[in-house]
Design a protein around this motif. Structure first.
Motif, PDB file in Angstrom:
ATOM      1  N   LEU A  44      -1.475   2.395 -14.548  1.00  0.00           N
ATOM      2  CA  LEU A  44      -0.902   3.436 -13.690  1.00  0.00           C
ATOM      3  C   LEU A  44       0.615   3.425 -13.863  1.00  0.00           C
ATOM      4  N   PRO A  45       1.233   4.561 -14.176  1.00  0.00           N
ATOM      5  CA  PRO A  45       2.681   4.569 -14.387  1.00  0.00           C
ATOM      6  C   PRO A  45       3.436   4.633 -13.065  1.00  0.00           C
ATOM      7  N   TYR A  46       4.345   3.679 -12.861  1.00  0.00           N
ATOM      8  CA  TYR A  46       5.198   3.719 -11.670  1.00  0.00           C
ATOM      9  C   TYR A  46       6.615   4.180 -11.993  1.00  0.00           C
ATOM     10  N   GLY A  47       6.899   4.341 -13.292  1.00  0.00           N
ATOM     11  CA  GLY A  47       8.211   4.806 -13.730  1.00  0.00           C
ATOM     12  C   GLY A  47       8.097   5.449 -15.090  1.00  0.00           C
ATOM     13  N   ALA A  48       9.239   5.800 -15.660  1.00  0.00           N
ATOM     14  CA  ALA A  48       9.246   6.562 -16.905  1.00  0.00           C
ATOM     15  C   ALA A  48       9.143   5.685 -18.145  1.00  0.00           C
ATOM     16  N   GLY A  49       9.489   4.417 -18.056  1.00  0.00           N
ATOM     17  CA  GLY A  49       9.501   3.551 -19.235  1.00  0.00           C
ATOM     18  C   GLY A  49       8.112   3.182 -19.701  1.00  0.00           C
ATOM     19  N   PRO A  50       7.942   2.875 -20.988  1.00  0.00           N
ATOM     20  CA  PRO A  50       6.610   2.552 -21.517  1.00  0.00           C
ATOM     21  C   PRO A  50       5.997   1.301 -20.905  1.00  0.00           C
ATOM     22  N   LYS A  51       6.809   0.373 -20.426  1.00  0.00           N
ATOM     23  CA  LYS A  51       6.282  -0.839 -19.797  1.00  0.00           C
ATOM     24  C   LYS A  51       6.170  -0.711 -18.278  1.00  0.00           C
ATOM     25  N   GLU A  52       6.560   0.421 -17.717  1.00  0.00           N
ATOM     26  CA  GLU A  52       6.541   0.592 -16.260  1.00  0.00           C
ATOM     27  C   GLU A  52       5.158   1.065 -15.817  1.00  0.00           C
ATOM     28  N   THR A  53       4.228   0.126 -15.893  1.00  0.00           N
ATOM     29  CA  THR A  53       2.835   0.402 -15.539  1.00  0.00           C
ATOM     30  C   THR A  53       2.302  -0.760 -14.704  1.00  0.00           C
ATOM     31  N   LEU A  54       1.185  -0.504 -14.050  1.00  0.00           N
ATOM     32  CA  LEU A  54       0.522  -1.553 -13.276  1.00  0.00           C
ATOM     33  C   LEU A  54      -0.975  -1.311 -13.297  1.00  0.00           C
ATOM     34  N   ASP A  55      -1.715  -2.379 -13.020  1.00  0.00           N
ATOM     35  CA  ASP A  55      -3.164  -2.297 -12.849  1.00  0.00           C
ATOM     36  C   ASP A  55      -3.471  -2.539 -11.376  1.00  0.00           C
ATOM     37  N   LEU A  56      -4.381  -1.742 -10.843  1.00  0.00           N
ATOM     38  CA  LEU A  56      -4.710  -1.805  -9.426  1.00  0.00           C
ATOM     39  C   LEU A  56      -6.193  -2.130  -9.266  1.00  0.00           C
ATOM     40  N   PHE A  57      -6.473  -3.176  -8.518  1.00  0.00           N
ATOM     41  CA  PHE A  57      -7.837  -3.635  -8.267  1.00  0.00           C
ATOM     42  C   PHE A  57      -8.108  -3.501  -6.770  1.00  0.00           C
ATOM     43  N   PRO A  58      -8.665  -2.382  -6.307  1.00  0.00           N
ATOM     44  CA  PRO A  58      -8.894  -2.212  -4.866  1.00  0.00           C
ATOM     45  C   PRO A  58     -10.052  -3.081  -4.361  1.00  0.00           C
ATOM     46  N   ALA A  59      -9.896  -3.575  -3.146  1.00  0.00           N
ATOM     47  CA  ALA A  59     -10.969  -4.304  -2.471  1.00  0.00           C
ATOM     48  C   ALA A  59     -11.502  -3.449  -1.330  1.00  0.00           C
ATOM     49  N   PRO A  60     -12.801  -3.426  -1.122  1.00  0.00           N
ATOM     50  CA  PRO A  60     -13.335  -2.736   0.058  1.00  0.00           C
ATOM     51  C   PRO A  60     -12.789  -3.372   1.329  1.00  0.00           C
ATOM     52  N   LYS A  61     -12.455  -2.535   2.293  1.00  0.00           N
ATOM     53  CA  LYS A  61     -11.931  -3.022   3.582  1.00  0.00           C
ATOM     54  C   LYS A  61     -10.781  -4.008   3.359  1.00  0.00           C
ATOM     55  N   SER A  62      -9.830  -3.575   2.563  1.00  0.00           N
ATOM     56  CA  SER A  62      -8.732  -4.435   2.124  1.00  0.00           C
ATOM     57  C   SER A  62      -7.900  -4.950   3.293  1.00  0.00           C
ATOM     58  N   ARG A  63      -7.666  -6.274   3.315  1.00  0.00           N
ATOM     59  CA  ARG A  63      -6.811  -6.887   4.336  1.00  0.00           C
ATOM     60  C   ARG A  63      -5.342  -6.839   3.928  1.00  0.00           C
ATOM     61  N   TYR A  64      -5.094  -7.066   2.652  1.00  0.00           N
ATOM     62  CA  TYR A  64      -3.747  -7.023   2.074  1.00  0.00           C
ATOM     63  C   TYR A  64      -3.832  -6.425   0.679  1.00  0.00           C
ATOM     64  N   LEU A  65      -2.683  -5.964   0.207  1.00  0.00           N
ATOM     65  CA  LEU A  65      -2.509  -5.661  -1.212  1.00  0.00           C
ATOM     66  C   LEU A  65      -1.575  -6.731  -1.763  1.00  0.00           C
ATOM     67  N   LEU A  66      -2.123  -7.646  -2.562  1.00  0.00           N
ATOM     68  CA  LEU A  66      -1.301  -8.657  -3.214  1.00  0.00           C
ATOM     69  C   LEU A  66      -0.683  -8.046  -4.463  1.00  0.00           C
ATOM     70  N   VAL A  67       0.635  -7.978  -4.494  1.00  0.00           N
ATOM     71  CA  VAL A  67       1.376  -7.468  -5.648  1.00  0.00           C
ATOM     72  C   VAL A  67       1.830  -8.674  -6.450  1.00  0.00           C
ATOM     73  N   PHE A  68       1.351  -8.816  -7.677  1.00  0.00           N
ATOM     74  CA  PHE A  68       1.671  -9.989  -8.486  1.00  0.00           C
ATOM     75  C   PHE A  68       2.641  -9.629  -9.603  1.00  0.00           C
TER      76      PHE A  68
END
Length: 270
Positions: A44-68
């Motif tokens: 998923l692109p969060y910015g314009a640069g080629p390395k500005e991407t992330l992978d998102l792993f959603p959890a059902p009934k998520s308690r937190y979003l851990l950003v690593f």
């Protein structure tokens, strides 16, 4: 061959962990398996640069979003090496976002910090579209621990991130005073000078978040990694009330505690 200097020995974990390459191989293999097994949103692109991407792993009934935020002295590794964190956390009801960023020497350290800020701001805006309503925990290992602390010294209102969006953080084996790195060979890629090393050192900044930042270091790590976390504890006592030593762990297996919700690194949040 010359004997490595004291600074080189203290700040080069690969010299103190003989089987370091085996950890890197396992990270890549387990991460590939995790991406095959888990439903996720890749690159998923969060910015314009080629390395500005992330992978998102959603959890059902998520308690937190851990950003690593991964380590590698700001010059190595990739988000694809750290998907292995996601399966046990998703099973426990914690969503995971693994960030990518451009690496030194192609960019300077200040730009990497800014990319991570853009990623956190993007997540704050966009994750509800992926069914995640939970607050963020910012986490990172080694250089990623440094970047985690930098997120705690960010004026988030300027990025459109609301108060309360970040509930806390976990920094494992982080680097918070970069001035010693002027004496280490990695600086040939980092290109730090005394002014930029100080400007990128969280210990000289004021935290902007009231949230807790848990500091942990592998018990078997060189003394300088322990001292680094103690420095941030002393500089930010309200955010970082103590430093946890992880018995029996070295630099490359210490981040595994993130996958264990019984670990003391999770105690402030669960």
């Amino acid at each position: 061959m010359s004997t490595p200097s004291w600074h080189e020995l203290e700040y080069s974990p690969r010299l103190s962990v003989p089987d370091a390459a085996e950890y890197f191989r396992r990270w890549a293999e387990d991460s590939y398996a995790a991406r095959q097994a888990l439903e996720h949103h890749a690159n998923l692109p969060y910015g314009a640069g080629p390395k500005e991407t992330l992978d998102l792993f959603p959890a059902p009934k998520s308690r937190y979003l851990l950003v690593f935020i991964h380590g590698g002295y700001w010059r190595a590794f990739d988000k694809d090496d750290f998907s292995w964190l996601a399966p046990p956390l998703v099973r426990a009801g914690i969503s995971v976002a693994v960030l990518n960023y451009a690496l030194c020497p192609a960019v300077r350290l200040a730009e990497i910090t800014e990319q991570c800020r853009r990623a956190v701001a993007w997540l704050s805006r966009e994750v509800p579209r992926y069914g995640i309503q939970s607050p963020m925990l910012i986490s990172g290992h080694s250089a990623g621990g440094h970047l985690t602390a930098e997120m705690f010294a960010t004026p988030w209102a300027a990025y459109g991130v609301p108060s309360g969006a970040i509930a806390g953080g976990i920094a494992i084996s982080g680097l918070f005073d970069l001035e010693p790195l002027l004496q280490v060979s990695v600086n040939s890629d980092l290109r730090l000078d005394p002014a930029s090393a100080r400007a990128s050192s969280p210990i000289y900044k004021e935290p902007t978040l009231r949230a807790p930042l848990l500091l942990a270091v592998g018990g078997l790590e060189p003394s300088e990694f322990h001292r680094q976390s103690q420095l941030l504890h002393q500089a930010w006592p309200n955010n970082c009330p103590d430093v946890i030593s992880l018995p029996g762990l070295h630099h490359f297996n210490a981040p595994e505690v993130l996958t264990d919700l019984e670990s003391p690194v999770w105690r402030p949040f669960l």
